[in-house]
Design an enzyme around this catalytic site. Structure first.
Site, PDB file in Angstrom:
ATOM      1  N   ASP A 238       0.811  -1.215   0.000  1.00  0.00           N
ATOM      2  CA  ASP A 238       0.000   0.000   0.000  1.00  0.00           C
ATOM      3  C   ASP A 238       0.851   1.275   0.000  1.00  0.00           C
ATOM      4  OD1 ASP A 238       0.459   0.892   2.796  1.00  0.00           O
ATOM      5  OD2 ASP A 238      -0.628  -0.923   3.325  1.00  0.00           O
ATOM      6  N   LYS A 239       0.188   2.374  -0.205  1.00  0.00           N
ATOM      7  CA  LYS A 239       0.852   3.668  -0.378  1.00  0.00           C
ATOM      8  C   LYS A 239       1.750   4.025   0.800  1.00  0.00           C
ATOM      9  CE  LYS A 239      -0.260   8.551  -1.240  1.00  0.00           C
ATOM     10  NZ  LYS A 239      -1.374   9.524  -1.478  1.00  0.00           N
TER      11      LYS A 239
END
Length: 253
Positions: free
Chosen positions: A125-126
């Site tokens: 994820d980011k």
């Protein structure tokens, strides 16, 4: 250069299935090569997608077909925080956009162009960083994230909150996400506020959500390894081409 393989199985098997099982290409890729007449058995080309190969027969893929497969590209990218793995929201930068000459680590014999198909293989994820595989290789994608994949994914995690043995037991066994029980995980405390997770699945934001359930807040999440492939000395924000040996190791699990 063409590719040749002799079948030594006991029972006849469909060509597309055999090529996928042996890691040459995916079934879809095999079907496309068969349809275009690039594959022959004992010197006779065919276009029947259901064709089977029998023990002792030799399959040959012509030079054009081999070049199509060789053009598939797989890269290892050291994703920084802030870069998204998949489809970006407005204003976000996807990892695939960072796979360019300016960011390559060491020498490379091939670079992506407008025809190169690269997609993230699994989630990161980011807000997380570390090893991200991007590929257009269907066999490798299935080996890493397919339903039968048993590859380990290793994560080093820093958290806030009290860590004690009961929480570690919860993290290793017994948690559910979205109504589905998680596979057992290896979770080891490696420092006062650090944990190492080894998972064999990759549900959406899985580690962060697991920690939330145990009143632990993740402040840093780093993935150094998928299966036998390690990020090593690859600098953050840079990429390199996956080696044939690494590909083979992932496919064999």
């Amino acid at each position: 250069m063409s590719l040749s393989k002799t079948y030594d199985g006991d029972e006849p098997v469909r060509v597309n299935k055999w090529l996928a099982q042996t890691g040459v290409c995916s079934r879809r890729e095999a079907d496309a090569l068969i349809e275009s007449g690039r594959i022959s058995i004992d010197g006779v080309a065919f276009t029947d997608a259901g064709r089977k190969i029998e023990r002792g027969q030799t399959l040959t893929m012509d030079q054009g077909g081999a070049e199509v497969l060789d053009s598939r590209m797989t890269v290892i990218y050291h994703k920084p925080v802030g870069i998204v793995s998949g489809q970006p929201e407005p204003g976000e930068t996807p990892a695939v956009r960072m796979i360019k000459r300016a960011n390559v680590f060491g020498p490379a014999n091939v670079y992506p162009d407008q025809d190169t198909k690269l997609a993230p293989v699994g989630r990161l994820d980011k807000d997380s960083r570390g090893l991200l595989i991007l590929s257009g290789d269907g066999v490798l994608v299935k080996a890493v994230i397919g339903p039968e994949s048993d590859l380990e994914k290793e994560y080093h995690v820093r958290v806030r909150g009290e860590i004690f043995e009961e929480k570690l037991k919860w993290l290793r066994h017994g948690l559910e996400l979205d109504g589905r029980k998680l596979r057992p995980a290896k979770v080891v405390q490696t420092g006062e506020q650090t944990l190492t997770f080894i998972l064999k699945e990759g549900r959406n934001r899985q580690i962060r959500r697991m920690c939330d359930m145990c009143e632990l807040r993740v402040t840093d999440l780093y993935r150094p390894r998928i299966g036998a492939v390690k990020i090593g000395t690859l600098p953050e924000g840079q990429w390199r081409v996956m080696t044939p040996e690494e590909r083979t190791a992932l496919i064999k699990g």
